[in-house]
Design a protein around this motif. Structure first.
Motif, PDB file in Angstrom:
ATOM      1  N   PHE A  79       0.818  -1.206   0.000  1.00  0.00           N
ATOM      2  CA  PHE A  79       0.000   0.000   0.000  1.00  0.00           C
ATOM      3  C   PHE A  79       0.858   1.264   0.000  1.00  0.00           C
ATOM      4  O   PHE A  79       0.514   2.266  -0.646  1.00  0.00           O
ATOM      5  CB  PHE A  79      -0.926  -0.020   1.227  1.00  0.00           C
ATOM      6  N   LEU A  80       1.986   1.220   0.702  1.00  0.00           N
ATOM      7  CA  LEU A  80       2.826   2.415   0.832  1.00  0.00           C
ATOM      8  C   LEU A  80       3.447   2.824  -0.498  1.00  0.00           C
ATOM      9  O   LEU A  80       3.697   4.007  -0.736  1.00  0.00           O
ATOM     10  CB  LEU A  80       3.924   2.181   1.876  1.00  0.00           C
ATOM     11  N   GLU A  81       3.710   1.853  -1.370  1.00  0.00           N
ATOM     12  CA  GLU A  81       4.253   2.219  -2.677  1.00  0.00           C
ATOM     13  C   GLU A  81       3.198   2.916  -3.536  1.00  0.00           C
ATOM     14  O   GLU A  81       3.495   3.909  -4.212  1.00  0.00           O
ATOM     15  CB  GLU A  81       4.792   0.999  -3.414  1.00  0.00           C
ATOM     16  N   ARG A 135       0.784   4.638  -2.454  1.00  0.00           N
ATOM     17  CA  ARG A 135       0.503   5.960  -1.870  1.00  0.00           C
ATOM     18  C   ARG A 135       1.708   6.897  -1.959  1.00  0.00           C
ATOM     19  O   ARG A 135       1.559   8.093  -2.226  1.00  0.00           O
ATOM     20  CB  ARG A 135       0.096   5.780  -0.405  1.00  0.00           C
ATOM     21  N   PHE A 136       2.912   6.375  -1.765  1.00  0.00           N
ATOM     22  CA  PHE A 136       4.118   7.206  -1.805  1.00  0.00           C
ATOM     23  C   PHE A 136       5.003   6.765  -2.978  1.00  0.00           C
ATOM     24  O   PHE A 136       4.783   7.140  -4.100  1.00  0.00           O
ATOM     25  CB  PHE A 136       4.863   7.125  -0.475  1.00  0.00           C
ATOM     26  N   ASP A 137       5.993   5.911  -2.680  1.00  0.00           N
ATOM     27  CA  ASP A 137       6.871   5.418  -3.743  1.00  0.00           C
ATOM     28  C   ASP A 137       7.608   4.178  -3.256  1.00  0.00           C
ATOM     29  O   ASP A 137       7.422   3.731  -2.116  1.00  0.00           O
ATOM     30  CB  ASP A 137       7.856   6.495  -4.209  1.00  0.00           C
ATOM     31  N   LEU A 138       8.447   3.626  -4.119  1.00  0.00           N
ATOM     32  CA  LEU A 138       9.150   2.378  -3.814  1.00  0.00           C
ATOM     33  C   LEU A 138      10.101   2.529  -2.634  1.00  0.00           C
ATOM     34  O   LEU A 138      10.209   1.633  -1.796  1.00  0.00           O
ATOM     35  CB  LEU A 138       9.910   1.889  -5.056  1.00  0.00           C
ATOM     36  N   LYS A 139      10.821   3.651  -2.552  1.00  0.00           N
ATOM     37  CA  LYS A 139      11.817   3.783  -1.482  1.00  0.00           C
ATOM     38  C   LYS A 139      11.156   3.840  -0.107  1.00  0.00           C
ATOM     39  O   LYS A 139      11.707   3.333   0.876  1.00  0.00           O
ATOM     40  CB  LYS A 139      12.709   4.998  -1.715  1.00  0.00           C
ATOM     41  N   THR A 140       9.959   4.442  -0.014  1.00  0.00           N
ATOM     42  CA  THR A 140       9.236   4.477   1.268  1.00  0.00           C
ATOM     43  C   THR A 140       8.766   3.076   1.649  1.00  0.00           C
ATOM     44  O   THR A 140       8.861   2.662   2.806  1.00  0.00           O
ATOM     45  CB  THR A 140       8.036   5.432   1.181  1.00  0.00           C
ATOM     46  N   ARG A 141       8.250   2.348   0.660  1.00  0.00           N
ATOM     47  CA  ARG A 141       7.837   0.957   0.895  1.00  0.00           C
ATOM     48  C   ARG A 141       9.030   0.118   1.353  1.00  0.00           C
ATOM     49  O   ARG A 141       8.931  -0.653   2.313  1.00  0.00           O
ATOM     50  CB  ARG A 141       7.259   0.370  -0.390  1.00  0.00           C
ATOM     51  N   THR A 142      10.157   0.293   0.685  1.00  0.00           N
ATOM     52  CA  THR A 142      11.351  -0.484   1.005  1.00  0.00           C
ATOM     53  C   THR A 142      11.881  -0.153   2.393  1.00  0.00           C
ATOM     54  O   THR A 142      12.228  -1.051   3.170  1.00  0.00           O
ATOM     55  CB  THR A 142      12.451  -0.235  -0.047  1.00  0.00           C
ATOM     56  N   LEU A 143      11.933   1.135   2.727  1.00  0.00           N
ATOM     57  CA  LEU A 143      12.409   1.548   4.056  1.00  0.00           C
ATOM     58  C   LEU A 143      11.544   0.956   5.155  1.00  0.00           C
ATOM     59  O   LEU A 143      12.065   0.405   6.139  1.00  0.00           O
ATOM     60  CB  LEU A 143      12.407   3.075   4.165  1.00  0.00           C
ATOM     61  N   THR A 144      10.228   1.042   4.996  1.00  0.00           N
ATOM     62  CA  THR A 144       9.315   0.520   6.019  1.00  0.00           C
ATOM     63  C   THR A 144       9.447  -0.992   6.143  1.00  0.00           C
ATOM     64  O   THR A 144       9.424  -1.540   7.248  1.00  0.00           O
ATOM     65  CB  THR A 144       7.862   0.896   5.676  1.00  0.00           C
ATOM     66  N   ALA A 145       9.593  -1.657   5.009  1.00  0.00           N
ATOM     67  CA  ALA A 145       9.783  -3.112   5.036  1.00  0.00           C
ATOM     68  C   ALA A 145      11.076  -3.478   5.757  1.00  0.00           C
ATOM     69  O   ALA A 145      11.116  -4.441   6.538  1.00  0.00           O
ATOM     70  CB  ALA A 145       9.798  -3.656   3.613  1.00  0.00           C
ATOM     71  N   ILE A 146      12.134  -2.716   5.519  1.00  0.00           N
ATOM     72  CA  ILE A 146      13.424  -2.988   6.174  1.00  0.00           C
ATOM     73  C   ILE A 146      13.321  -2.761   7.686  1.00  0.00           C
ATOM     74  O   ILE A 146      13.870  -3.544   8.478  1.00  0.00           O
ATOM     75  CB  ILE A 146      14.539  -2.116   5.555  1.00  0.00           C
ATOM     76  N   LEU A 147      12.614  -1.698   8.100  1.00  0.00           N
ATOM     77  CA  LEU A 147      12.410  -1.464   9.543  1.00  0.00           C
ATOM     78  C   LEU A 147      11.702  -2.664  10.169  1.00  0.00           C
ATOM     79  O   LEU A 147      12.041  -3.098  11.279  1.00  0.00           O
ATOM     80  CB  LEU A 147      11.587  -0.193   9.762  1.00  0.00           C
ATOM     81  N   ASP A 184       8.150  -7.683  -1.051  1.00  0.00           N
ATOM     82  CA  ASP A 184       8.485  -6.261  -0.999  1.00  0.00           C
ATOM     83  C   ASP A 184       9.904  -5.948  -1.455  1.00  0.00           C
ATOM     84  O   ASP A 184      10.166  -4.823  -1.903  1.00  0.00           O
ATOM     85  CB  ASP A 184       8.280  -5.724   0.422  1.00  0.00           C
ATOM     86  N   LEU A 185      10.819  -6.887  -1.318  1.00  0.00           N
ATOM     87  CA  LEU A 185      12.203  -6.617  -1.705  1.00  0.00           C
ATOM     88  C   LEU A 185      12.595  -7.389  -2.967  1.00  0.00           C
ATOM     89  O   LEU A 185      12.879  -6.800  -4.014  1.00  0.00           O
ATOM     90  CB  LEU A 185      13.151  -6.955  -0.552  1.00  0.00           C
ATOM     91  N   TYR A 186      12.556  -8.716  -2.881  1.00  0.00           N
ATOM     92  CA  TYR A 186      13.013  -9.540  -4.013  1.00  0.00           C
ATOM     93  C   TYR A 186      12.101  -9.389  -5.236  1.00  0.00           C
ATOM     94  O   TYR A 186      12.542  -8.983  -6.315  1.00  0.00           O
ATOM     95  CB  TYR A 186      13.082 -11.001  -3.574  1.00  0.00           C
ATOM     96  N   GLY A 187      10.824  -9.687  -5.066  1.00  0.00           N
ATOM     97  CA  GLY A 187       9.890  -9.661  -6.186  1.00  0.00           C
ATOM     98  C   GLY A 187       9.736  -8.279  -6.796  1.00  0.00           C
ATOM     99  O   GLY A 187       9.674  -8.122  -8.014  1.00  0.00           O
ATOM    100  N   ARG A 188       9.683  -7.257  -5.946  1.00  0.00           N
ATOM    101  CA  ARG A 188       9.455  -5.893  -6.439  1.00  0.00           C
ATOM    102  C   ARG A 188      10.647  -5.361  -7.226  1.00  0.00           C
ATOM    103  O   ARG A 188      10.488  -4.501  -8.102  1.00  0.00           O
ATOM    104  CB  ARG A 188       9.172  -4.973  -5.242  1.00  0.00           C
TER     105      ARG A 188
END
Length: 602
Positions: free
Chosen positions: A108-110, A112-124, A474-478
């Motif tokens: 959802f975050l991608e 709404r925002f972008d890939l880097k926000t989705r990736t950062l949240t997933a990493i957290l 969120d990381l590999y597939g995306r």
């Protein structure tokens, strides 16, 4: 301690049945829909039990009972915000997740925002949940290894392998179906423990009188309406900090989101979470009550000064043996007084007796604290040398009112308090398992060991299942340059499940016992959850905030929250609220600056 063959039989059959059933029931799941989302076929009561089993780790039963024994029922306030959070998630989060047909919360975050926000949240998420997965294996393993003499490393590996077998095999569905059996074992075991404990208390002590004795010792103070930030557990920290923690955990943590995304419909998801919200607080109250009844049992039966037998043996073999034995003699005398007063209170409703019991309990707490201090000196030469040095410096200062004297006195008191935080002195998490092994009948011991290990397995399975899903989706597939088929993604998720299972085992093997295990898990969550929740709330409700502002605010917030935790700015529960508000304030402050830069650039 050696287990009886009956206990071994009960323990092994229970665990192998759960693992075997989960593997057999979910074999042959080769589509992403089946493997990751459980085929969207889960009923609401299964969702509710699965959500509850994910949160109810072995730490819950070992630490919560120990928490009640030491400090009383006040810890239940920690969960007061959970029902509120369930309602909010049902109204806001679930309809949105279902509408977008997401596999993970962070998809959802991608959009709404972008890939880097989705990736950062997933990493957290991967950082905090990866650490937690190791702790959920380590917690029961270290306690069982100390109490039963089992090899710690082998236990960590055994628990991890059992979980990996069915989680790799069947994915989300395997986790869900096994958690129903695990929750049945957990409920049956804890009910049996309560009734056996009540039976072990003297016949003339009714349940009401047992509660009266616990209350006289300060263990039944459930509600604290104070605004004291030094107090971790109050009504306000539970309702406010607990609500934000539960919102973040159940609304954005994939280990929980994945449980209800597997449901048949929005209604089934919502009913499952409401079921969890209604049952969770009573369940925690019940677990605390078991700890309270064990405490009452020890008012009529002698308890060790420290529940870690190996530590007691170490101090008795050291130069501090005489000092420890002297303290033990004081404790034996104190127990005789407490036992007499408790017996008198059973026969007479007398406020003076209650007050006397409260005073005696305060003295006993001092004895237990001093016991930890002596053990710490015995097992840690550097600590003993530091203490002796400070004591010598303090005694050499003639002016007892000087700033230097006060400074050294504070250092000494801090050092004394630190003794209780060592993994070989802090015995709170060992109390319940020690009681089980010493006083419960054969067969039931095996069942309760199965409860502890089942709880560890259920939480760990949910965690590595979620970690693998986030890594895969969120990381590999995306970030794949060319789209792969479903079979490839399922196989990749299986590989990531295996990898995260191995990582969890490694973390468990190198982990160290904290002051209290259940607090450690919640502290790790509180450091990250507020920030993640704030990102989601920005996505839901602040349409003017763009990706760059959120991304920058999230990084700054995480740094500030970690600093705040390190320097102990506030009790950890409040970090959830602090992180959530901070990221939203920073994002709203940064967004106008980004607009100005964009305007200047144009």
């Amino acid at each position: 301690m050696q287990l009886n063959w009956i206990d071994w039989t009960v323990l092994i059959i229970t665990l192998l049945t759960i693992v075997g059933y989960g593997t057999w029931k979910t074999r042959g799941r080769n589509s992403a829909q089946d493997y990751i989302k459980g085929g969207n076929s889960t009923k609401w009561w299964t969702v509710g039990l699965s959500v509850m089993a994910t949160q109810a780790s072995a730490i819950t039963f070992l630490s919560t009972t120990g928490q009640a024994f030491s400090d009383g029922m006040g810890f239940v306030q920690f969960y007061f915000g959970l029902p509120i959070a369930m309602v909010v998630i049902c109204m806001v989060f679930i309809p949105l997740y279902h509408k977008l047909k997401v596999y993970t919360a962070y998809e959802f975050l991608e959009s709404r925002f972008d890939l880097k926000t989705r990736t950062l949240t997933a990493i957290l998420f991967l950082i905090q949940r990866g650490l937690a997965a190791g702790i959920t294996i380590f917690a029961p393993a270290i306690i069982l290894s100390v109490v039963l003499g089992w090899n710690l490393t082998y236990l960590n590996i055994a628990i991890g392998i059992l979980v990996i077998i069915y989680t790799v095999s069947g994915g989300t569905k395997a986790v869900t179906v096994t958690q129903k059996q695990q929750m049945f074992v957990i409920f049956a075991g804890m009910l049996a423990a309560l009734f056996i404990t009540l039976d072990l208390i003297p016949d003339d002590v009714s349940f009401t009188k047992a509660l009266d004795i616990a209350g006289s010792n300060g263990r039944m103070e459930i509600l604290d309406f104070s605004f004291d930030l030094e107090n971790r557990y109050t009504v306000w920290s539970g309702l406010i900090g607990g609500t934000f923690l539960a919102l973040a955990y159940f609304g954005t943590d994939q280990s929980q989101v994945q449980r209800y995304l597997s449901a048949k419909s929005v209604k089934e998801m919502q009913m499952g979470l409401i079921f969890n919200g209604l049952l969770k607080v009573p369940m925690q109250f019940f677990i605390l009550l078991v700890g309270i009844m064990v405490f009452v049992f020890y008012q009529f039966n002698p308890a060790p000064l420290n529940f870690i037998n190996s530590s007691t043996e170490s101090v008795l073999a050291s130069q501090y043996s005489e000092e420890y034995q002297s303290l033990q003699s004081k404790q034996n005398k104190l127990f005789t007084e407490k036992q007499a007063v408790s017996n008198a209170l059973v026969k007479s409703d007398n406020d003076d007796l209650r007050q006397e019991l409260y005073v005696l309990d305060s003295i006993e707490k001092t004895h237990r604290k001093e016991a930890k201090f002596i053990i710490k000196k015995a097992i840690d030469t550097a600590y003993a040398n530091q203490y002796n040095k400070l004591s010598s410096e303090l005694s050499s200062i003639t002016d007892k009112t000087s700033e230097l004297f006060k400074e050294k006195e504070n250092e000494l008191n801090t050092l004394y308090d630190d003794a209780g935080k060592d993994n070989k002195t802090n015995d709170r998490d060992y109390m319940f398992i020690t009681f089980i092994l010493k006083y419960l009948p054969k067969g039931l011991i095996g069942l309760l060991l199965a409860v502890i290990l089942s709880a560890a397995m259920s939480s760990t399975a949910s965690e590595i299942n979620a970690l693998a899903t986030i890594t895969s989706i969120d990381l590999y597939g995306r970030n794949l340059k060319e789209e792969k088929g479903e079979k490839h993604m399922v196989n990749a998720t299986k590989v990531f499940t295996l990898v995260w299972g191995i990582i969890a085992i490694i973390i468990a093997c190198f982990a160290n016992l904290a002051e209290n295990l259940i607090q450690l898990v919640n502290i790790i969550g509180s450091i990250f959850y507020g920030n993640v929740l704030g990102i989601f709330l920005l996505a839901f409700f602040f349409k003017n905030i763009k990706s760059n502002a959120v991304f920058t605010a999230a990084i700054l917030t995480q740094i500030i929250v970690i600093i705040g935790w390190w320097y102990d700015w506030m009790p950890y529960l409040w970090l959830n609220l602090f992180g959530c508000i901070l990221v939203m304030l920073l994002a709203n402050s940064i967004q106008p600056l980004n607009k100005t830069k964009e305007t200047q650039h144009v």
